[in-house]
Design an enzyme around this catalytic site. Structure first.
Site, mmCIF file in Angstrom:
data_model
loop_
_atom_site.group_PDB
_atom_site.id
_atom_site.type_symbol
_atom_site.label_atom_id
_atom_site.label_comp_id
_atom_site.label_asym_id
_atom_site.label_seq_id
_atom_site.Cartn_x
_atom_site.Cartn_y
_atom_site.Cartn_z
ATOM 1 N N ASN A 61 0.870 -1.176 0.000
ATOM 2 C CA ASN A 61 0.000 0.000 0.000
ATOM 3 C C ASN A 61 0.907 1.226 0.000
ATOM 4 O O ASN A 61 1.550 1.516 1.011
ATOM 5 C CB ASN A 61 -0.905 -0.017 1.230
ATOM 6 C CG ASN A 61 -1.831 1.182 1.293
ATOM 7 O OD1 ASN A 61 -1.750 2.109 0.476
ATOM 8 N ND2 ASN A 61 -2.733 1.175 2.271
ATOM 9 N N ASN A 88 4.526 4.476 -10.185
ATOM 10 C CA ASN A 88 3.426 4.527 -11.149
ATOM 11 C C ASN A 88 2.045 4.387 -10.516
ATOM 12 O O ASN A 88 1.051 4.756 -11.136
ATOM 13 C CB ASN A 88 3.624 3.419 -12.198
ATOM 14 C CG ASN A 88 2.382 3.165 -13.013
ATOM 15 O OD1 ASN A 88 2.044 3.941 -13.901
ATOM 16 N ND2 ASN A 88 1.684 2.074 -12.714
ATOM 17 N N SER A 141 0.399 13.101 -15.402
ATOM 18 C CA SER A 141 -0.706 13.034 -16.357
ATOM 19 C C SER A 141 -0.815 14.353 -17.099
ATOM 20 O O SER A 141 -0.493 15.418 -16.552
ATOM 21 C CB SER A 141 -2.025 12.748 -15.629
ATOM 22 O OG SER A 141 -3.134 12.960 -16.487
ATOM 23 N N TYR A 153 -7.426 15.007 -8.785
ATOM 24 C CA TYR A 153 -6.536 14.282 -9.692
ATOM 25 C C TYR A 153 -5.512 15.225 -10.322
ATOM 26 O O TYR A 153 -4.307 14.954 -10.330
ATOM 27 C CB TYR A 153 -7.356 13.577 -10.772
ATOM 28 C CG TYR A 153 -6.521 12.697 -11.666
ATOM 29 C CD1 TYR A 153 -6.097 11.445 -11.233
ATOM 30 C CD2 TYR A 153 -6.146 13.123 -12.940
ATOM 31 C CE1 TYR A 153 -5.319 10.629 -12.039
ATOM 32 C CE2 TYR A 153 -5.366 12.318 -13.751
ATOM 33 C CZ TYR A 153 -4.956 11.075 -13.297
ATOM 34 O OH TYR A 153 -4.171 10.277 -14.097
ATOM 35 N N ALA A 155 -4.514 18.139 -9.251
ATOM 36 C CA ALA A 155 -3.610 18.661 -8.226
ATOM 37 C C ALA A 155 -2.564 17.630 -7.838
ATOM 38 O O ALA A 155 -1.376 17.948 -7.674
ATOM 39 C CB ALA A 155 -4.409 19.094 -6.998
ATOM 40 N N LYS A 157 -1.381 15.114 -9.616
ATOM 41 C CA LYS A 157 -0.428 14.859 -10.687
ATOM 42 C C LYS A 157 0.487 16.055 -10.938
ATOM 43 O O LYS A 157 1.648 15.886 -11.331
ATOM 44 C CB LYS A 157 -1.181 14.460 -11.964
ATOM 45 C CG LYS A 157 -1.857 13.096 -11.871
ATOM 46 C CD LYS A 157 -0.852 11.988 -11.571
ATOM 47 C CE LYS A 157 -1.463 10.595 -11.661
ATOM 48 N NZ LYS A 157 -0.455 9.531 -11.427
#
Length: 246
Positions: A61, A88, A141, A153, A155, A157
């Site tokens: 995790n 990743n 991304s 998402y 923020a 990335k």
């Protein structure tokens, strides 16, 4: 066999881009630790790879720093060093800004940014302790560039890209390179899970007229992992069909 004799750790290796990266690294001679929250998925990634390669699967995790450290320690105990780390692991959610709950924000930031930090920090500790001039590869991304996605998402990335720049400067004297891959829409389970109308609109906006494939991202990861990129660090390299420029 561009990675012969190298030891690599890849998070989020149970599917999508992570699976493609882990398998390509193994094909190129690396002993790969496939890391995923889902152990069965990580085991499936390395299924069929001969045991003699030293590849292994681990349930980790990335939001839990102790879990990340245990995985690194296990790999060092097995191989004595880690040369390549790919952070990743990622997640997303379809939330509007006003509709984003505290729990959803914490989950997305926790996996995408805090998880990347845990992995990058442990890679730095492990590589510097062993005197390894390694390569750390993070995954962001295109959404970090154009804001085309949920706030948490985008923020998270964007944060990964900042983490790369800072880590690259700090670790350069030790010969450790840190770079980020910035994929556009890619044919992965995460992308397949968004509403069809969103996916169609995103693909329509891509100048090359299609989604990317996980193998196309993996080939850039291979370049960044090996000696061909020996003078590249602190960079954000896009694989997005022209959707956004860096």
């Amino acid at each position: 066999m561009r990675l012969a004799g190298k030891v690599a750790l890849v998070t989020g290796a149970g599917q999508g881009m992570g699976r493609a990266i882990a398998r390509l690294f193994a094909q190129e001679g690396a002993a790969v630790a496939a890391i995923d929250l889902n152990l069965a998925a990580a085991q499936e990634t390395i299924a069929g790879i001969p045991a003699a390669t030293g590849c292994s699967a681990h349930a980790v995790n990335v939001t839990d720093s102790a879990s990340v450290r245990e995985a690194f320690d296990a790999l060092v105990a097995q191989h004595g060093r880690i040369d390549i780390v790919v952070a990743n692991a990622g997640t997303g959610a379809v939330d509007s800004l006003a509709g984003t709950s505290d729990e959803s924000w914490a989950r997305v930031i926790g996996v995408n940014l805090t998880g990347a930090f845990h992995v990058c920090r442990e890679a730095a500790r492990t590589m510097t302790a062993a005197g390894v001039r390694g390569s750390i590869i993070q995954v962001s991304s295109t959404a970090a560039l154009n804001g085309d996605g949920p706030a948490h998402y985008c923020a998270s990335k964007a944060g990964v890209m900042g983490l790369t720049r800072s880590a690259a400067r700090e670790l350069a004297p030790a010969g450790i390179r840190v770079n980020t891959i910035v994929p556009g829409p890619t044919n992965t389970p995460m992308m397949q899970g968004i509403p069809d109308e969103w996916a169609q609109a995103i693909v329509k906006a891509v100048p090359l007229g299609r989604m990317g494939e996980p193998d196309e991202v993996a080939r850039l990861a291979l370049f960044l992992a090996g000696d061909d990129s020996s003078f590249i660090t602190g960079q954000n390299l896009a694989v997005n069909g022209g959707l956004a420029f860096i």
